[in-house]
Design a protein around this motif. Structure first.
Motif: not given
Lengths: 246, 141
Positions: A2, A4, A6-9, A11-12, A14-16, A18, A44-45
Protein backbone atom coordinates in the motif's frame (compact mmCIF):
# COMPACT_ATOMS: atom_id res chain seq x y z
CA UNK A 1 2.20 -2.89 -1.04
CA UNK A 2 0.00 0.00 0.00
CA UNK A 3 1.31 3.44 -0.95
CA UNK A 4 1.19 5.90 1.92
CA UNK A 5 0.07 9.43 1.30
CA UNK A 6 1.33 12.32 3.35
CA UNK A 7 -2.08 13.65 4.30
CA UNK A 8 -5.72 12.69 4.47
CA UNK A 9 -6.37 15.41 1.90
CA UNK A 10 -4.21 13.53 -0.60
CA UNK A 11 -6.08 10.35 0.23
CA UNK A 12 -9.39 12.13 -0.40
CA UNK A 13 -8.09 13.37 -3.75
CA UNK A 14 -6.93 9.87 -4.63
CA UNK A 15 -10.21 8.09 -3.93
CA UNK A 16 -12.26 10.71 -5.78
CA UNK A 17 -9.90 10.48 -8.74
CA UNK A 18 -10.33 6.70 -8.77
CA UNK A 19 -14.11 7.16 -8.82
CA UNK A 20 -13.86 9.63 -11.70
CA UNK A 21 -11.58 7.31 -13.64
CA UNK A 22 -14.38 4.71 -13.51
CA UNK A 23 -16.62 7.17 -15.35
CA UNK A 24 -14.17 7.43 -18.25
CA UNK A 25 -12.98 3.83 -18.32
CA UNK A 26 -14.22 3.57 -21.94
CA UNK A 27 -11.97 6.41 -23.09
CA UNK A 28 -8.40 5.88 -24.27
CA UNK A 29 -7.21 9.31 -23.07
CA UNK A 30 -8.63 9.33 -19.57
CA UNK A 31 -6.85 12.49 -18.41
CA UNK A 32 -8.16 14.55 -21.33
CA UNK A 33 -11.62 13.14 -20.75
CA UNK A 34 -11.54 14.11 -17.09
CA UNK A 35 -10.34 17.61 -18.02
CA UNK A 36 -13.31 17.75 -20.39
CA UNK A 37 -15.68 17.03 -17.50
CA UNK A 38 -14.06 18.64 -14.46
CA UNK A 39 -11.46 21.02 -15.85
CA UNK A 40 -7.78 20.95 -14.95
CA UNK A 41 -8.45 20.32 -11.25
CA UNK A 42 -10.02 16.95 -12.06
CA UNK A 43 -7.73 15.28 -9.53
CA UNK A 44 -8.95 17.33 -6.55
CA UNK A 45 -11.69 15.83 -4.39
CA UNK A 46 -13.69 19.06 -4.36
CA UNK A 47 -13.96 19.50 -8.13
CA UNK A 48 -17.36 19.48 -9.77
CA UNK A 49 -18.33 18.74 -13.36
CA UNK A 50 -18.28 21.98 -15.32
CA UNK A 51 -21.74 23.15 -16.43
CA UNK A 52 -20.33 24.57 -19.67
CA UNK A 53 -19.35 21.09 -20.83
CA UNK A 54 -22.89 19.68 -21.07
CA UNK A 55 -22.40 18.10 -24.48
CA UNK A 56 -19.33 16.17 -23.45
CA UNK A 57 -20.97 15.12 -20.18
CA UNK A 58 -23.98 13.85 -22.16
CA UNK A 59 -21.64 11.82 -24.36
CA UNK A 60 -19.80 10.37 -21.36
CA UNK A 61 -23.10 9.30 -19.82
CA UNK A 62 -24.29 7.76 -23.07
CA UNK A 63 -21.42 5.26 -23.12
CA UNK A 64 -20.97 4.79 -19.38
CA UNK A 65 -21.80 1.39 -17.96
CA UNK A 66 -22.26 1.52 -14.21
CA UNK A 67 -21.71 -1.72 -12.34
CA UNK A 68 -23.33 -3.11 -9.22
CA UNK A 69 -19.85 -3.27 -7.70
CA UNK A 70 -19.20 0.46 -8.22
CA UNK A 71 -18.49 2.17 -4.92
CA UNK A 72 -20.73 4.96 -3.54
CA UNK A 73 -18.38 7.70 -4.75
CA UNK A 74 -18.69 6.47 -8.35
CA UNK A 75 -22.47 6.64 -8.09
CA UNK A 76 -22.27 10.14 -6.59
CA UNK A 77 -20.01 11.32 -9.42
CA UNK A 78 -22.47 9.79 -11.90
CA UNK A 79 -25.27 11.70 -10.20
CA UNK A 80 -23.33 14.96 -10.44
CA UNK A 81 -23.02 14.41 -14.18
CA UNK A 82 -26.78 13.83 -14.36
CA UNK A 83 -27.29 17.07 -12.50
CA UNK A 84 -25.20 19.01 -15.04
CA UNK A 85 -27.79 17.86 -17.56
CA UNK A 86 -30.54 19.19 -15.32
CA UNK A 87 -31.87 15.71 -14.66
CA UNK A 88 -33.30 15.47 -18.16
CA UNK A 89 -31.93 11.94 -18.37
CA UNK A 90 -34.21 9.22 -17.07
CA UNK A 91 -33.44 5.66 -16.07
CA UNK A 92 -35.71 3.33 -18.05
CA UNK A 93 -36.31 0.07 -16.19
CA UNK A 94 -37.04 -2.47 -18.90
CA UNK A 95 -38.74 -5.77 -18.32
CA UNK A 96 -36.70 -8.67 -19.64
CA UNK A 97 -39.25 -11.35 -20.51
CA UNK A 98 -41.84 -10.00 -22.89
CA UNK A 99 -40.14 -6.76 -23.78
CA UNK A 100 -36.53 -7.67 -24.57
CA UNK A 101 -36.80 -11.43 -24.95
CA UNK A 102 -40.06 -13.09 -25.92
CA UNK A 103 -40.67 -16.80 -26.45
CA UNK A 104 -36.97 -17.38 -25.98
CA UNK A 105 -36.05 -15.00 -28.81
CA UNK A 106 -34.72 -11.47 -28.94
CA UNK A 107 -37.64 -9.12 -29.65
CA UNK A 108 -37.14 -7.75 -33.20
CA UNK A 109 -35.38 -4.37 -33.27
CA UNK A 110 -34.97 -4.21 -29.50
CA UNK A 111 -31.18 -4.00 -29.56
CA UNK A 112 -31.28 -0.99 -31.86
CA UNK A 113 -34.06 0.60 -29.78
CA UNK A 114 -31.93 0.26 -26.65
CA UNK A 115 -28.91 1.78 -28.41
CA UNK A 116 -31.08 4.70 -29.56
CA UNK A 117 -32.49 5.37 -26.09
CA UNK A 118 -29.07 5.08 -24.45
CA UNK A 119 -27.92 8.19 -26.31
CA UNK A 120 -30.21 10.24 -24.07
CA UNK A 121 -31.16 8.05 -21.12
CA UNK A 122 -29.91 5.24 -18.94
CA UNK A 123 -31.34 1.74 -19.19
CA UNK A 124 -31.47 -1.01 -16.59
CA UNK A 125 -33.13 -4.41 -16.64
CA UNK A 126 -35.82 -5.03 -14.05
CA UNK A 127 -36.86 -8.65 -13.93
CA UNK A 128 -38.62 -11.14 -11.72
CA UNK A 129 -35.98 -13.67 -12.77
CA UNK A 130 -32.94 -14.20 -10.52
CA UNK A 131 -30.11 -11.91 -11.59
CA UNK A 132 -27.66 -14.67 -12.55
CA UNK A 133 -30.27 -16.33 -14.78
CA UNK A 134 -31.00 -13.00 -16.45
CA UNK A 135 -27.29 -12.48 -17.14
CA UNK A 136 -27.07 -15.94 -18.71
CA UNK A 137 -30.19 -15.39 -20.79
CA UNK A 138 -28.95 -12.05 -22.14
CA UNK A 139 -25.61 -13.62 -23.06
CA UNK A 140 -27.37 -16.53 -24.74
CA UNK A 141 -29.51 -14.18 -26.81
CA UNK A 142 -26.59 -12.05 -27.97
CA UNK A 143 -27.53 -9.11 -25.74
CA UNK A 144 -24.66 -9.12 -23.26
CA UNK A 145 -22.88 -6.33 -25.15
CA UNK A 146 -25.65 -3.88 -24.31
CA UNK A 147 -24.06 -3.89 -20.82
CA UNK A 148 -27.11 -3.39 -18.67
CA UNK A 149 -27.31 -3.04 -14.97
CA UNK A 150 -29.55 -5.95 -14.03
CA UNK A 151 -31.88 -6.01 -11.04
CA UNK A 152 -33.40 -9.42 -10.46
CA UNK A 153 -35.91 -11.07 -8.13
CA UNK A 154 -38.23 -8.09 -8.33
CA UNK A 155 -41.55 -9.98 -8.36
CA UNK A 156 -44.25 -8.60 -6.07
CA UNK A 157 -47.82 -9.87 -5.58
CA UNK A 158 -49.13 -6.57 -7.00
CA UNK A 159 -46.60 -6.12 -9.80
CA UNK A 160 -42.92 -5.46 -9.50
CA UNK A 161 -40.54 -3.92 -6.95
CA UNK A 162 -38.44 -0.98 -8.13
CA UNK A 163 -37.22 0.50 -4.86
CA UNK A 164 -33.87 -1.29 -4.93
CA UNK A 165 -33.15 0.45 -8.25
CA UNK A 166 -33.97 3.82 -6.69
CA UNK A 167 -31.70 2.96 -3.76
CA UNK A 168 -28.83 1.95 -6.02
CA UNK A 169 -28.92 5.37 -7.68
CA UNK A 170 -29.55 7.14 -4.34
CA UNK A 171 -32.62 8.94 -5.67
CA UNK A 172 -34.57 10.81 -2.99
CA UNK A 173 -37.43 11.34 -5.45
CA UNK A 174 -37.36 8.29 -7.73
CA UNK A 175 -40.54 9.43 -9.49
CA UNK A 176 -38.46 12.17 -11.14
CA UNK A 177 -35.83 9.78 -12.46
CA UNK A 178 -37.06 6.21 -12.95
CA UNK A 179 -39.53 5.03 -15.59
CA UNK A 180 -40.79 1.45 -15.50
CA UNK A 181 -41.54 -0.06 -18.90
CA UNK A 182 -43.32 -3.33 -19.50
CA UNK A 183 -45.52 -5.40 -21.75
CA UNK A 184 -47.59 -6.85 -18.91
CA UNK A 185 -49.39 -5.75 -15.74
CA UNK A 186 -46.85 -7.83 -13.82
CA UNK A 187 -44.48 -4.91 -14.40
CA UNK A 188 -46.65 -2.30 -12.66
CA UNK A 189 -44.62 -0.54 -9.92
CA UNK A 190 -45.84 -2.01 -6.64
CA UNK A 191 -43.53 -0.52 -4.03
CA UNK A 192 -42.76 3.01 -5.22
CA UNK A 193 -44.80 5.55 -7.14
CA UNK A 194 -42.92 5.93 -10.43
CA UNK A 195 -44.20 6.36 -14.00
CA UNK A 196 -45.12 3.16 -15.82
CA UNK A 197 -45.26 2.87 -19.61
CA UNK A 198 -47.45 -0.10 -20.54
CA UNK A 199 -46.62 -1.06 -24.12
CA UNK A 200 -49.85 -2.67 -25.28
CA UNK A 201 -48.66 -3.28 -28.84
CA UNK A 202 -47.84 -6.35 -30.94
CA UNK A 203 -44.39 -7.86 -30.47
CA UNK A 204 -43.08 -6.58 -33.78
CA UNK A 205 -43.93 -2.99 -32.79
CA UNK A 206 -42.41 -3.12 -29.31
CA UNK A 207 -39.07 -1.60 -30.30
CA UNK A 208 -40.71 1.39 -31.99
CA UNK A 209 -43.16 1.85 -29.11
CA UNK A 210 -40.23 1.85 -26.70
CA UNK A 211 -38.39 4.54 -28.64
CA UNK A 212 -41.47 6.74 -29.03
CA UNK A 213 -42.39 6.30 -25.35
CA UNK A 214 -38.96 7.56 -24.31
CA UNK A 215 -39.28 10.51 -26.68
CA UNK A 216 -42.79 11.23 -25.42
CA UNK A 217 -41.44 11.76 -21.90
CA UNK A 218 -39.04 14.32 -23.37
CA UNK A 219 -41.99 16.21 -24.86
CA UNK A 220 -42.14 14.78 -28.38
CA UNK A 221 -45.47 13.62 -29.82
CA UNK A 222 -45.54 9.95 -30.84
CA UNK A 223 -45.92 9.27 -34.60
CA UNK A 224 -47.23 5.74 -34.68
CA UNK A 225 -48.78 5.23 -31.28
CA UNK A 226 -51.31 6.73 -28.97
CA UNK A 227 -50.16 7.39 -25.42
CA UNK A 228 -52.92 7.83 -22.87
CA UNK A 229 -52.13 8.95 -19.35
CA UNK A 230 -54.02 7.83 -16.25
CA UNK A 231 -56.10 5.03 -17.70
CA UNK A 232 -55.37 2.51 -14.97
CA UNK A 233 -57.28 2.61 -11.71
CA UNK A 234 -54.46 1.95 -9.29
CA UNK A 235 -52.43 4.03 -6.87
CA UNK A 236 -50.12 5.04 -9.73
CA UNK A 237 -53.05 6.23 -11.87
CA UNK A 238 -51.56 9.63 -12.71
CA UNK A 239 -48.24 8.01 -13.60
CA UNK A 240 -49.69 5.26 -15.79
CA UNK A 241 -49.15 5.62 -19.54
CA UNK A 242 -50.94 3.24 -21.90
CA UNK A 243 -49.13 2.97 -25.23
CA UNK A 244 -51.29 1.55 -28.03
CA UNK A 245 -51.21 1.40 -31.82
CA UNK A 246 -53.14 4.19 -33.52
CA UNK B 1 -30.17 8.46 6.59
CA UNK B 2 -30.20 10.36 9.85
CA UNK B 3 -31.32 13.95 10.35
CA UNK B 4 -30.36 15.34 13.73
CA UNK B 5 -30.04 18.62 15.54
CA UNK B 6 -26.42 19.46 16.34
CA UNK B 7 -26.79 18.66 20.03
CA UNK B 8 -28.20 15.20 19.31
CA UNK B 9 -25.18 14.02 17.34
CA UNK B 10 -23.23 11.19 18.94
CA UNK B 11 -20.37 8.85 18.03
CA UNK B 12 -22.68 5.91 17.45
CA UNK B 13 -24.49 7.85 14.71
CA UNK B 14 -21.17 8.75 13.12
CA UNK B 15 -20.07 5.12 13.21
CA UNK B 16 -23.33 4.01 11.57
CA UNK B 17 -22.75 6.49 8.75
CA UNK B 18 -19.14 5.51 8.13
CA UNK B 19 -18.23 3.46 5.09
CA UNK B 20 -14.90 2.49 3.57
CA UNK B 21 -13.41 2.97 0.13
CA UNK B 22 -10.34 0.78 -0.10
CA UNK B 23 -9.09 1.14 3.47
CA UNK B 24 -10.09 4.77 3.94
CA UNK B 25 -13.11 5.69 6.01
CA UNK B 26 -15.60 8.28 4.84
CA UNK B 27 -18.68 9.98 6.22
CA UNK B 28 -20.82 12.10 3.90
CA UNK B 29 -22.96 14.76 5.54
CA UNK B 30 -24.87 17.92 4.82
CA UNK B 31 -25.54 20.68 7.30
CA UNK B 32 -28.16 23.33 7.54
CA UNK B 33 -26.42 26.30 9.17
CA UNK B 34 -29.68 28.18 9.59
CA UNK B 35 -31.54 25.50 11.53
CA UNK B 36 -28.52 23.77 13.13
CA UNK B 37 -29.36 20.43 11.59
CA UNK B 38 -26.99 17.77 10.31
CA UNK B 39 -27.90 15.05 7.83
CA UNK B 40 -25.74 11.92 7.87
CA UNK B 41 -25.97 9.60 4.91
CA UNK B 42 -25.48 5.87 4.73
CA UNK B 43 -23.36 4.34 1.99
CA UNK B 44 -26.25 4.81 -0.45
CA UNK B 45 -27.27 8.33 0.59
CA UNK B 46 -25.03 10.71 -1.32
CA UNK B 47 -24.80 14.48 -0.90
CA UNK B 48 -27.37 15.01 -3.64
CA UNK B 49 -29.95 12.87 -1.86
CA UNK B 50 -29.11 14.55 1.45
CA UNK B 51 -29.61 17.98 -0.11
CA UNK B 52 -32.94 16.91 -1.59
CA UNK B 53 -34.13 15.53 1.75
CA UNK B 54 -33.09 18.68 3.62
CA UNK B 55 -34.75 20.79 0.95
CA UNK B 56 -37.97 18.79 1.35
CA UNK B 57 -37.97 19.70 5.04
CA UNK B 58 -38.27 23.40 4.24
CA UNK B 59 -41.75 24.71 4.87
CA UNK B 60 -44.10 26.15 2.24
CA UNK B 61 -41.75 25.62 -0.69
CA UNK B 62 -44.74 25.07 -2.97
CA UNK B 63 -45.81 28.67 -2.39
CA UNK B 64 -42.50 30.07 -3.61
CA UNK B 65 -41.18 30.76 -7.05
CA UNK B 66 -37.72 29.66 -8.19
CA UNK B 67 -36.07 32.95 -7.22
CA UNK B 68 -37.62 32.93 -3.76
CA UNK B 69 -36.50 29.33 -3.22
CA UNK B 70 -32.98 30.22 -4.25
CA UNK B 71 -32.95 33.16 -1.85
CA UNK B 72 -34.14 30.85 0.89
CA UNK B 73 -31.46 28.26 0.25
CA UNK B 74 -28.47 30.38 -0.57
CA UNK B 75 -25.96 30.39 2.31
CA UNK B 76 -28.04 27.82 4.07
CA UNK B 77 -27.41 24.12 3.24
CA UNK B 78 -23.84 22.95 2.71
CA UNK B 79 -22.23 19.60 2.16
CA UNK B 80 -19.15 17.98 3.55
CA UNK B 81 -17.18 14.78 3.78
CA UNK B 82 -15.02 13.44 6.58
CA UNK B 83 -12.02 11.34 5.61
CA UNK B 84 -10.07 9.43 8.24
CA UNK B 85 -8.15 6.32 9.11
CA UNK B 86 -8.41 6.73 12.87
CA UNK B 87 -10.29 9.17 15.04
CA UNK B 88 -6.95 10.82 15.78
CA UNK B 89 -6.44 12.38 12.35
CA UNK B 90 -9.36 13.67 10.36
CA UNK B 91 -9.74 15.70 7.16
CA UNK B 92 -13.01 17.47 6.48
CA UNK B 93 -13.85 18.89 3.08
CA UNK B 94 -16.64 21.46 3.08
CA UNK B 95 -18.65 23.02 0.31
CA UNK B 96 -19.78 21.70 -2.99
CA UNK B 97 -23.18 20.76 -1.69
CA UNK B 98 -25.77 19.54 -4.14
CA UNK B 99 -27.89 22.55 -3.27
CA UNK B 100 -25.08 24.86 -4.27
CA UNK B 101 -24.44 22.88 -7.44
CA UNK B 102 -28.11 23.30 -8.37
CA UNK B 103 -28.11 27.01 -7.53
CA UNK B 104 -24.98 27.50 -9.59
CA UNK B 105 -26.21 25.48 -12.55
CA UNK B 106 -29.72 26.82 -12.68
CA UNK B 107 -29.43 30.33 -11.29
CA UNK B 108 -25.76 31.21 -11.33
CA UNK B 109 -25.69 31.69 -7.54
CA UNK B 110 -23.14 30.52 -4.98
CA UNK B 111 -22.85 30.46 -1.22
CA UNK B 112 -20.79 33.35 0.17
CA UNK B 113 -17.34 33.00 1.72
CA UNK B 114 -18.78 34.37 4.96
CA UNK B 115 -21.34 31.58 5.12
CA UNK B 116 -18.65 29.00 4.54
CA UNK B 117 -16.67 30.56 7.38
CA UNK B 118 -19.71 30.18 9.66
CA UNK B 119 -20.10 26.61 8.42
CA UNK B 120 -16.46 25.87 9.15
CA UNK B 121 -16.78 27.12 12.74
CA UNK B 122 -19.94 25.10 13.30
CA UNK B 123 -18.43 21.95 11.84
CA UNK B 124 -15.25 22.32 13.86
CA UNK B 125 -17.20 22.70 17.11
CA UNK B 126 -19.54 19.88 16.16
CA UNK B 127 -16.84 17.32 15.45
CA UNK B 128 -14.13 18.27 17.95
CA UNK B 129 -16.00 16.23 20.57
CA UNK B 130 -15.35 13.09 18.53
CA UNK B 131 -12.14 13.59 16.60
CA UNK B 132 -8.62 14.86 17.28
CA UNK B 133 -6.42 16.82 14.86
CA UNK B 134 -9.14 17.97 12.53
CA UNK B 135 -8.03 19.75 9.38
CA UNK B 136 -10.73 21.47 7.35
CA UNK B 137 -10.66 22.62 3.76
CA UNK B 138 -13.36 24.78 2.25
CA UNK B 139 -14.15 24.51 -1.42
CA UNK B 140 -15.20 27.94 -2.62
CA UNK B 141 -15.49 26.69 -6.21
Amino acid sequence: MKTRYSSMEEIADKIHLQARLSLVSNFSNKEQSLIGIYGHKFNKAESFPLPENKEFVAYVLSILNLKKSDNPLVIEEYRRLERVLNYKRKVFCLDLEGLIIDNNEQVPGIKEAIRTIRKKHNIVISTAMPENEAIELLAEKDLADISFLIFGDLAHPKGKKYNQIAEFFSYAHPENHLVAVGHSFEDVPADINIPFMYLDVPKEQLYQALIESSEFLSGKDPKHFEIIQGSLDTKIKDKFFLVTTR
Amino acid sequence: MLILSFNELNLEDLNKSTFAINDEKIIRFSIDIKHYIICLGTERDDHIKQGEILLAQEENLEDLNEKEISNLLINHIMGGSIYFETLQKVFILLGGSSIEQALKLELGKKHSKESFAVCRDLVEKLFEKFYKNISIKINFN
